[in-house]
Design an enzyme around this catalytic site. Structure first.
Site, PDB file in Angstrom:
ATOM      1  N   HIS A  47       0.838  -1.417   0.005  1.00 28.82           N
ATOM      2  CA  HIS A  47       0.110  -0.222  -0.215  1.00 28.82           C
ATOM      3  C   HIS A  47       0.692   1.281  -0.071  1.00 28.82           C
ATOM      4  CE1 HIS A  47      -3.905  -1.865   0.861  1.00 28.82           C
ATOM      5  NE2 HIS A  47      -3.287  -2.865   1.185  1.00 28.82           N
TER       6      HIS A  47
ATOM      7  N   ASP B 277       3.148   9.554  -0.871  1.00 28.49           N
ATOM      8  CA  ASP B 277       2.146   8.661  -0.598  1.00 28.49           C
ATOM      9  C   ASP B 277       1.966   7.551  -1.395  1.00 28.49           C
ATOM     10  OD1 ASP B 277      -0.156   7.911   0.906  1.00 28.49           O
ATOM     11  OD2 ASP B 277      -0.976   9.876   1.176  1.00 28.49           O
TER      12      ASP B 277
HETATM   13  P1  ADP Z   1      -3.499   6.217   4.665  1.00 26.73           P
HETATM   14  O1  ADP Z   1      -3.586   5.012   4.239  1.00 26.73           O
HETATM   15  O2  ADP Z   1      -1.940   6.518   4.582  1.00 26.73           O
HETATM   16  O3  ADP Z   1      -4.142   6.515   6.115  1.00 26.73           O
HETATM   17  P2  ADP Z   1      -5.408   7.169   2.498  1.00 26.73           P
HETATM   18  O4  ADP Z   1      -5.827   8.549   2.116  1.00 26.73           O
HETATM   19  O5  ADP Z   1      -4.798   6.209   1.483  1.00 26.73           O
HETATM   20  O6  ADP Z   1      -3.927   7.309   3.792  1.00 26.73           O
HETATM   21  O7  ADP Z   1      -6.318   6.501   3.386  1.00 26.73           O
HETATM   22  C1  ADP Z   1      -6.865   7.125   4.638  1.00 26.73           C
HETATM   23  C2  ADP Z   1      -8.344   6.419   4.862  1.00 26.73           C
HETATM   24  O8  ADP Z   1      -8.612   6.656   6.027  1.00 26.73           O
HETATM   25  C3  ADP Z   1      -9.577   7.228   4.150  1.00 26.73           C
HETATM   26  O9  ADP Z   1     -10.365   6.244   3.535  1.00 26.73           O
HETATM   27  C4  ADP Z   1     -10.092   8.033   4.886  1.00 26.73           C
HETATM   28  O10 ADP Z   1     -11.332   8.496   4.690  1.00 26.73           O
HETATM   29  C5  ADP Z   1      -9.890   7.445   6.249  1.00 26.73           C
HETATM   30  N1  ADP Z   1      -9.580   8.416   7.258  1.00 26.73           N
HETATM   31  C6  ADP Z   1      -8.619   9.159   7.508  1.00 26.73           C
HETATM   32  N2  ADP Z   1      -8.734  10.146   8.559  1.00 26.73           N
HETATM   33  C7  ADP Z   1      -9.726   9.726   8.827  1.00 26.73           C
HETATM   34  C8  ADP Z   1     -10.828  10.326  10.003  1.00 26.73           C
HETATM   35  N3  ADP Z   1     -10.228  11.264  10.846  1.00 26.73           N
HETATM   36  N4  ADP Z   1     -11.942   9.921  10.450  1.00 26.73           N
HETATM   37  C9  ADP Z   1     -12.510   8.738   9.693  1.00 26.73           C
HETATM   38  N5  ADP Z   1     -11.631   8.355   8.518  1.00 26.73           N
HETATM   39  C10 ADP Z   1     -10.376   8.932   8.141  1.00 26.73           C
HETATM   40  O1  F6P Z   2      -2.478   2.524   4.051  1.00 18.82           O
HETATM   41  C1  F6P Z   2      -1.327   2.835   4.412  1.00 18.82           C
HETATM   42  C2  F6P Z   2      -1.318   2.150   6.214  1.00 18.82           C
HETATM   43  O2  F6P Z   2      -0.073   2.351   6.863  1.00 18.82           O
HETATM   44  C3  F6P Z   2      -1.778   0.659   6.355  1.00 18.82           C
HETATM   45  O3  F6P Z   2      -0.886  -0.081   5.909  1.00 18.82           O
HETATM   46  C4  F6P Z   2      -1.942   1.041   7.669  1.00 18.82           C
HETATM   47  O4  F6P Z   2      -3.105  -0.332   8.154  1.00 18.82           O
HETATM   48  C5  F6P Z   2      -2.799   2.336   7.931  1.00 18.82           C
HETATM   49  O5  F6P Z   2      -1.903   3.133   7.031  1.00 18.82           O
HETATM   50  C6  F6P Z   2      -2.882   2.853   9.230  1.00 18.82           C
HETATM   51  O6  F6P Z   2      -1.598   2.639  10.037  1.00 18.82           O
HETATM   52  P1  F6P Z   2      -1.711   1.970  11.274  1.00 18.82           P
HETATM   53  O7  F6P Z   2      -2.224   0.501  10.935  1.00 18.82           O
HETATM   54  O8  F6P Z   2      -0.475   1.939  11.814  1.00 18.82           O
HETATM   55  O9  F6P Z   2      -2.561   2.515  12.429  1.00 18.82           O
END
Ligand code: ADP
Ligand code: F6P
Length: 456
Positions: free
Chosen positions: A156, A364
């Site tokens: 990811h 990212d």
């Molecule tokens: P990462 O995997 O690095 O966290 P992404 O943008 O790919 O970044 O995915 C984040 C996911 O988590 C998205 O589906 C987003 O809607 C959800 N998310 C992030 N912050 C919040 C929050 N404060 N409340 C609910 N969902 C969240």
């Molecule tokens: O999508 C990227 C990612 O690192 C996932 O592998 C992971 O589950 C998520 O972000 C949130 O991080 P964590 O699992 O450390 O809370």
């Protein structure tokens, strides 16, 4: 019957209904909801002694298999090697990377335990789909247990350039473990190129133009499968939420002003401080927007035990406070900084209420927030996505305004342009973006990966 067996460290709160945070949990949950299957991962619990058996729970079409971690496993495997070594390195932050042998040993031991747990219930014909950097050695551990099923892996995060990976202790083993899977999936072509580059630079193998790889005496497929969202569901959810109490309250609090939104885990890869500085630049260099628009950053803390994460919140609060101090008026605040989570429905409504989605990670793997923001817009009056060129999503989302997050002055100026964009241009850009997201949604992602995994 042949089952899809997904394995990841983090599993979404499938039955509990809490908001899954992080792209992995969100993407996998949506894929499994549609087709059903088994999902094995960490329960989120820390226990005193190594539990001998995983827990099985079934929610509709999904069976969740949960493993607890001991404190030592959590410290060495999750905080240590996965998030203290691999995460910073894969996000080009070798300066933040830490390494210790006990952490690496913990990482290997937990992968072995995950393999033994899987061995207890895998059946002939199962397709095993492993996710993310926590579990890179799992294929090797499964093969050591004589499991001959097809094994797929999806990363990811970004896969770094060879020069960066070379700084990671144990890099050759990591790549050899990856080459043990039948299919190695990445978010973008850039990540596939990083993997191929390492094999070439280290004279370990090759990947041809069709993604057929050869290394360490094995063959595999290495290809890009950009993760996506449940586009149709989100479109409906966002439109349904328009009249919800939460969205009404948010709009009332804006009193006719425009809103810009950012939603991220509080991670150093997300470029949050520079983003705040871009907003500062907007108000400094384009005074006509003072009192006319606010920026709302939703950023719940993550991985708080790691010192690399501890200062981010403080730093953000400091910058937001400074900008609010400089520009706020008795009835207007330039920046709202919120450090809690919201349900996915509420977020969908908030995205729709926002004239700009500001997504500016320094790097990212994909960034699902960018895609979610687009899907949640009203097609008749859509907002504008301002997107970092270093998000995997920028490779796909051509209708966005692509920016360099390091050049925060330009990002601030781009915001000014986005706030003045004509309705015609906004609609045109939104249509281009939606065409892509309708064609390539989370189902297309899952199907493409499964098809590759099924292909002997
Ligand atoms: P990462 O995997 O690095 O966290 P992404 O943008 O790919 O970044 O995915 C984040 C996911 O988590 C998205 O589906 C987003 O809607 C959800 N998310 C992030 N912050 C919040 C929050 N404060 N409340 C609910 N969902 C969240
Ligand atoms: O999508 C990227 C990612 O690192 C996932 O592998 C992971 O589950 C998520 O972000 C949130 O991080 P964590 O699992 O450390 O809370």
């Amino acid at each position: 019957m042949s089952r899809l067996v997904v394995v990841s460290n983090r599993i979404a709160p499938v039955g509990e209904g809490g908001p899954p945070q992080g792209g992995l949990a969100v993407g996998v949950l949506e894929a499994l909801r549609e087709q059903g299957g088994v999902w094995l991962g960490w329960s989120g619990k820390i226990v005193e002694t190594v539990p001998d058996k995983p827990r099985f729970r079934t929610f509709g079409k999904i069976t969740v298999v949960e493993l607890d971690l001991t404190q030592l496993e959590y410290d060495t495997y999750y905080l240590g090697y996965a998030n203290g070594t691999l995460w910073p390195a894969f996000h080009y932050r070798l300066d933040l990377m830490e390494f210790s042998r006990p952490n690496l040993e913990g990482y290997q031991a937990v992968n072995r335990r995950f393999a033994r747990a899987l061995d207890g219930f895998l059946q002939p014909g199962d397709r095993v789909w492993v996710h993310d950097y926590h579990l890179i050695p799992l294929a090797t551990e499964l093969r050591a247990l004589d499991i001959s099923l097809r094994l797929g892996f999806f990363l990811h995060t970004p896969f770094p350039a060879a020069q960066v990976l070379l700084g990671v202790p144990w890099h050759r083993d990591l790549v050899e473990h990856l080459a043990t899977y039948d299919v190695v999936g990445f978010q973008t072509e850039r990540d596939v190129a990083g993997f191929a580059d390492y094999l070439t630079v280290e004279k370990l193998g090759t990947i041809d133009e069709n993604g057929r790889g050869e290394a360490f005496g094995r063959t595999f497929l290495a290809s890009a499968f950009p993760i996506s969202i449940e586009t149709a569901g989100l479109v409906k959810q966002a439109s349904d939420m328009e009249g919800s109490p939460q969205v009404k309250r948010l709009k009332a609090s804006m009193r006719g002003r425009k809103l810009m939104i950012g939603v991220d885990r509080l991670d150093y890869s997300k470029g949050l401080v520079r983003r705040i500085k871009a907003v500062e630049r907007l108000f400094e260099a384009h005074p006509q927007f003072r009192g006319m628009v606010s920026f709302m950053q939703i950023a719940p803390p993550t991985r708080g035990e790691l010192h690399q994460y501890r200062d981010i919140r403080h730093e953000l609060e400091q910058h937001s406070g400074r900008i609010n101090g400089a520009y706020a008026d008795y009835d207007w605040m330039p920046i709202r900084y919120i450090s809690r989570s919201y349900s996915r429905r509420t977020l969908a409504g908030f995205y729709r209420a926002s004239a700009i989605g500001l997504v500016t990670p320094l790097i990212d793997g994909m960034n699902l927030v960018a895609k979610e923001y687009v899907a949640c817009q009203d097609p008749e009056d859509p907002g504008v996505l301002v997107l970092s060129c270093f998000a995997g999503a920028a490779q796909e989302l051509e209708g966005a305004l692509i920016v360099n997050p390091y050049d925060f002055e330009s990002v601030g100026d781009t915001l000014a342009g986005a706030l003045q964009m004509t309705l015609g241009e906004r609609r045109e850009r939104h249509k281009i973006l939606m065409d892509r997201l309708k064609r390539w949604d989370v189902t297309a992602w899952r199907r493409a990966f499964e098809a590759a995994l099924a292909d002997g």
